[in-house]
Motif scaffolding. Structure first.
Motif, PDB file in Angstrom:
ATOM      1  N   ASN A 296       0.824  -1.207   0.000  1.00 24.65           N
ATOM      2  CA  ASN A 296       0.000   0.000   0.000  1.00 24.65           C
ATOM      3  C   ASN A 296       0.860   1.260   0.000  1.00 24.65           C
ATOM      4  O   ASN A 296       0.560   2.237  -0.698  1.00 24.65           O
ATOM      5  CB  ASN A 296      -0.931  -0.002   1.214  1.00 24.65           C
ATOM      6  CG  ASN A 296      -2.172  -0.825   1.000  1.00 24.65           C
ATOM      7  OD1 ASN A 296      -3.072  -0.435   0.270  1.00 24.65           O
ATOM      8  ND2 ASN A 296      -2.229  -1.996   1.622  1.00 24.65           N
ATOM      9  N   GLU A 297       1.941   1.243   0.781  1.00 19.31           N
ATOM     10  CA  GLU A 297       2.775   2.444   0.850  1.00 19.31           C
ATOM     11  C   GLU A 297       3.567   2.652  -0.438  1.00 19.31           C
ATOM     12  O   GLU A 297       3.670   3.772  -0.949  1.00 19.31           O
ATOM     13  CB  GLU A 297       3.731   2.362   2.050  1.00 19.31           C
ATOM     14  CG  GLU A 297       4.585   3.606   2.188  1.00 19.31           C
ATOM     15  CD  GLU A 297       5.109   3.825   3.592  1.00 19.31           C
ATOM     16  OE1 GLU A 297       6.305   4.079   3.720  1.00 19.31           O
ATOM     17  OE2 GLU A 297       4.321   3.739   4.544  1.00 19.31           O
ATOM     18  N   VAL A 298       4.127   1.576  -0.987  1.00 19.62           N
ATOM     19  CA  VAL A 298       4.914   1.732  -2.201  1.00 19.62           C
ATOM     20  C   VAL A 298       4.016   2.053  -3.401  1.00 19.62           C
ATOM     21  O   VAL A 298       4.469   2.622  -4.396  1.00 19.62           O
ATOM     22  CB  VAL A 298       5.748   0.464  -2.477  1.00 19.62           C
ATOM     23  CG1 VAL A 298       4.912  -0.643  -3.100  1.00 19.62           C
ATOM     24  CG2 VAL A 298       6.945   0.784  -3.369  1.00 19.62           C
ATOM     25  N   ALA A 299       2.729   1.715  -3.302  1.00 20.14           N
ATOM     26  CA  ALA A 299       1.792   2.065  -4.374  1.00 20.14           C
ATOM     27  C   ALA A 299       1.728   3.581  -4.557  1.00 20.14           C
ATOM     28  O   ALA A 299       1.585   4.076  -5.687  1.00 20.14           O
ATOM     29  CB  ALA A 299       0.399   1.522  -4.069  1.00 20.14           C
ATOM     30  N   PHE A 300       1.836   4.339  -3.445  1.00 18.37           N
ATOM     31  CA  PHE A 300       1.831   5.791  -3.541  1.00 18.37           C
ATOM     32  C   PHE A 300       3.035   6.282  -4.354  1.00 18.37           C
ATOM     33  O   PHE A 300       2.938   7.199  -5.160  1.00 18.37           O
ATOM     34  CB  PHE A 300       1.886   6.428  -2.151  1.00 18.37           C
ATOM     35  CG  PHE A 300       0.652   6.182  -1.332  1.00 18.37           C
ATOM     36  CD1 PHE A 300      -0.603   6.316  -1.874  1.00 18.37           C
ATOM     37  CD2 PHE A 300       0.760   5.802  -0.001  1.00 18.37           C
ATOM     38  CE1 PHE A 300      -1.738   6.102  -1.116  1.00 18.37           C
ATOM     39  CE2 PHE A 300      -0.376   5.576   0.766  1.00 18.37           C
ATOM     40  CZ  PHE A 300      -1.622   5.726   0.205  1.00 18.37           C
ATOM     41  N   LEU A 301       4.183   5.654  -4.123  1.00 16.66           N
ATOM     42  CA  LEU A 301       5.386   6.034  -4.850  1.00 16.66           C
ATOM     43  C   LEU A 301       5.229   5.757  -6.341  1.00 16.66           C
ATOM     44  O   LEU A 301       5.629   6.552  -7.182  1.00 16.66           O
ATOM     45  CB  LEU A 301       6.579   5.248  -4.306  1.00 16.66           C
ATOM     46  CG  LEU A 301       7.022   5.583  -2.878  1.00 16.66           C
ATOM     47  CD1 LEU A 301       7.957   4.513  -2.353  1.00 16.66           C
ATOM     48  CD2 LEU A 301       7.688   6.939  -2.823  1.00 16.66           C
ATOM     49  N   ALA A 302       4.623   4.611  -6.666  1.00 17.29           N
ATOM     50  CA  ALA A 302       4.453   4.235  -8.075  1.00 17.29           C
ATOM     51  C   ALA A 302       3.422   5.110  -8.763  1.00 17.29           C
ATOM     52  O   ALA A 302       3.681   5.666  -9.840  1.00 17.29           O
ATOM     53  CB  ALA A 302       4.047   2.764  -8.167  1.00 17.29           C
TER      54      ALA A 302
END
Length: 381
Positions: free
Chosen positions: A316-322
């Motif tokens: 969920n957190e890395v989805a924001f980065l992507a």
């Protein structure tokens, strides 16, 4: 299993070192719900699509400037690609670890609570050591966020129950119908009427999910109902974000990472009493039984549960980065491919057969979600 664990731990360390400003959209990009700007305060407008002008190449500097721009563009492409790779990796890992845990322990509410609480052991230490600025929220801020946290809880619990009650592939096929619920709630709550092309894209989604459900070999009513609960909660979360946070300043240091962290903490508090009321403490007896049966050791089962929680929060957190690095069309395509990748990976990992009708239905539904995303993006131009 070892290589997957090692990759997850290395990626988690990389996430910890990532600057929170990366969550602000760059270039021509779109921010998904809960992806806020990196300012000290977050408003309801921050959950809407945010567009920024691309930086033009300077006319001065000649070949040297062009070379620097080219080098920067390559680095940006590699960075975005790595974010998408980690997003997919964590998502696949979560679905596999989650299903394995649910196969061993039929306590979805308890497992969902453990997974939600796992994130606390990630972001709280970052706040304590000052690696990430801790959020500051008033009682009014918490009241504003509470209904959104309730929906956030429903999204996760519904998905976990669905994944435990049926095949991972089927749960994701049903979750592809979320746009249908979103359009319905937008009309009821926000009185928002969308252009006809948007509604037309819902037809293949509805038809595809219906075909896949009728032909699904592992179909259960519980899996269908739980996946729809997750859909309704996710759509309601987005609608309530627009309705309750519009024009409001929510706390301090509330960038995208901290907003997601706060919702995670609030959802954990909500889940604990619900878990105890529904499943009690039977989880501990089942845990001991699985160990006594020789299927797991105490360490291996604990690690499995821990990895499920770690991969859930990480994806969920890395989805924001992507998602903060790409334009709307790329995002729509990437999200569609992600769902396909998860379905294929789960079929391979668990050797779950899919009927021809299920494959056809899921293909139609997923194609419909892509058309919906493109149609929605077109209305915002």
């Amino acid at each position: 299993m070892f290589s997957m664990k090692k990759a997850l731990l290395l990626a988690a360390l990389a996430l910890t070192a990532t600057n929170s400003y990366a969550f602000a959209p760059s270039g021509s990009s779109i921010a998904k719900p809960f992806v806020a700007s990196s300012q000290a305060k977050i408003s309801g407008a921050a959950v809407e699509s945010v567009k920024a002008s691309p930086t033009a190449l300077s006319m001065s500097g000649g070949a040297a400037a062009a070379e620097a721009e080219s080098s920067g563009g390559l680095a940006e492409t590699l960075q975005t690609g790595s974010y998408f790779a980690l997003w997919y990796l964590f998502n696949i890992a979560y679905n596999i670890y989650n299903k394995q845990a649910l196969n061993a322990l039929d306590f979805p509410w308890t497992i969902a609570t453990i997974q939600m609480a796992a994130g606390i052991f990630y972001f709280v230490p970052l706040w304590l050591v000052g690696a990430r600025a801790a959020p500051k929220l008033s009682k009014d801020d918490l009241k504003t966020l509470f209904p959104i946290a309730l929906c956030h809880t429903g999204v996760h619990v519904g998905a976990v129950i669905a994944l435990g009650a049926g095949a991972v592939s089927f749960a994701h096929i049903v979750k592809a119908s979320e746009p249908v619920v979103t359009c319905l709630l937008n009309g009821i709550i926000l009185k928002q009427i969308l252009p006809l092309p948007v509604y037309m894209t819902l037809l293949p989604i509805i038809g595809g999910v219906a075909i896949a459900s009728m032909k699904e070999l592992s179909f259960t009513v519980l899996a269908l109902a739980s996946a729809m609960l997750s859909n309704v909660s996710s759509s309601l979360r987005g609608v309530l974000s627009k309705k309750t946070m519009s024009g409001k300043q929510i706390g301090e240091n509330m960038n995208a990472q901290n907003l997601y962290a706060v919702l995670t903490a609030m959802s954990t508090v909500i889940l604990i009493p619900l878990m105890l009321a529904i499943e009690g403490t039977g989880f501990f007896g089942a845990f001991k039984g699985a160990v006594d049966a020789g299927e797991f050791t105490t360490k291996s089962l604990s690690v499995l549960l821990g990895l499920g929680g770690l991969s859930y929060y990480a994806y969920n957190e890395v989805a924001f980065l992507a998602l903060g690095k790409v334009n709307p069309v790329t995002h729509a395509v990437g999200n569609t491919i992600k769902r396909v990748v998860i379905i294929v990976a789960s079929v391979i990992a668990f050797k779950t057969p899919m009927s021809t009708g299920s494959i056809i239905g899921s293909s139609i539904a997923i194609a419909g979600t892509l058309l919906y995303s493109l149609a929605m993006n077109a209305t915002k131009k």
